[in-house]
Design an enzyme around this catalytic site. Structure first.
Site, PDB file in Angstrom:
ATOM      1  CE  LYS A  59      41.892  36.334  29.711  1.00  0.00           C
ATOM      2  NZ  LYS A  59      40.435  36.103  30.829  1.00  0.00           N
ATOM      3  CD  GLU A 218      44.636  42.184  35.416  1.00  0.00           C
ATOM      4  OE1 GLU A 218      44.880  41.492  35.133  1.00  0.00           O
ATOM      5  OE2 GLU A 218      43.549  41.906  36.236  1.00  0.00           O
ATOM      6  CD  GLU A 235      42.454  39.641  32.357  1.00  0.00           C
ATOM      7  OE1 GLU A 235      40.701  39.030  32.036  1.00  0.00           O
ATOM      8  OE2 GLU A 235      42.894  38.857  33.219  1.00  0.00           O
TER       9      GLU A 235
END
Length: 271
Positions: A59, A218, A235
């Site tokens: 991430k 997303e 992400e």
């Protein structure tokens, strides 16, 4: 003892004469090592290249890549945070409320909201421990918490010839414990101009990591921002998602078929 053991899946593929493997939604679908093992065995992995899986799997690194590709990211701190005192300083600089997130987290795990210094002091180490216990990685990053948030994702599809499309959005703001409950397309919140801007940024990110096959970018969107510019990268899911039939319903495309055709080296038959 079966579906998580890459060597047994590859053995079954060889024994049955399969020339490709579709990894499904979870388990091995986002594991770079499995994609590489398929390539080494001469079996097509129906998904993105291992390099894209690696780039988007972390991430913190994925947000840095997104930033470099000109994608909106939530204001925050993406470096290594040494201890709770440093976390407090960073949170104060960003401005409360902030969200503390485990770098390797997902599915709502390893996330804590902080409205004050006290919340950071109480939650930072707990977030680290949860990240380590659940994902084997105790790195934590801190970012601004978007108030009145909406969760919107953009479906992308690319081939091995440099063609990448966005297939519009799915809204998944109705959630329980950070797990999606209802998906809707098109979103009642997204304007045509916003859809275009979000889609173009999703394609830019996919292109930056050499992505092909189906994937989902997303985004978290500020429901309080009426300009249509308050959307930020969260992400990228480097696989087919469970909710992909929502996009199939609005486009008429069979995404699994498209993934298989892409894995076979075919160019996209749509523009």
């Amino acid at each position: 003892e079966s579906y998580l053991k890459a060597e047994l899946i590859l053995l079954a593929a060889k024994e049955t004469g399969a020339d490709c493997i579709h990894p499904g939604y979870g388990f091995l679908s986002e594991r770079e090592s499995f994609a590489r093992a398929c390539a080494e065995a001469g079996i097509a992995f129906v998904g993105p290249p291992p390099t894209a899986l690696a780039a988007m799997g972390d991430k913190i690194e994925s947000k840095k890549l997104a930033q470099a590709a000109g994608v909106n990211v939530v204001p925050g701190f993406l470096g290594e945070i040494a201890d709770t005192d440093e976390a407090v300083r960073i949170a104060s600089d960003i401005g409360y409320p902030v969200m503390m997130k485990a770098s390797a987290g997902g599915g709502g795990k390893g996330m804590r909201l902080a409205y004050s210094e006290r919340d950071v002091r109480e939650g930072f180490e707990a977030t680290k421990r949860e990240g380590l216990a659940s994902f084997g990685d105790d790195r934590v990053f801190i970012e601004k918490f978007i108030e009145s948030p909406r969760h919107i994702e953009i479906q992308v599809l690319g081939d091995q010839h440099g063609n990448i499309l966005y297939l519009n959005e799915r809204e998944c703001s109705i959630q329980r414990r950070h797990q999606k409950v209802v998906e809707e397309a098109p979103s009642p919140f997204v304007t045509p101009a916003m859809r275009k801007a979000m889609g173009e940024q999703a394609v830019a990110l996919a292109r930056a990591v050499g992505y092909y096959s189906a994937g989902t970018v997303e985004l978290i969107v500020s429901g309080a921002d009426t300009t249509g510019q308050g959307f930020y990268f969260l992400e990228m899911n480097t696989r087919l998602q469970v909710e992909h039939p929502v996009t199939e319903e609005i486009t008429g495309l069979d995404l699994v078929e498209q993934m298989i055709r892409v894995a076979a080296g075919e160019p996209l038959g749509i523009t």
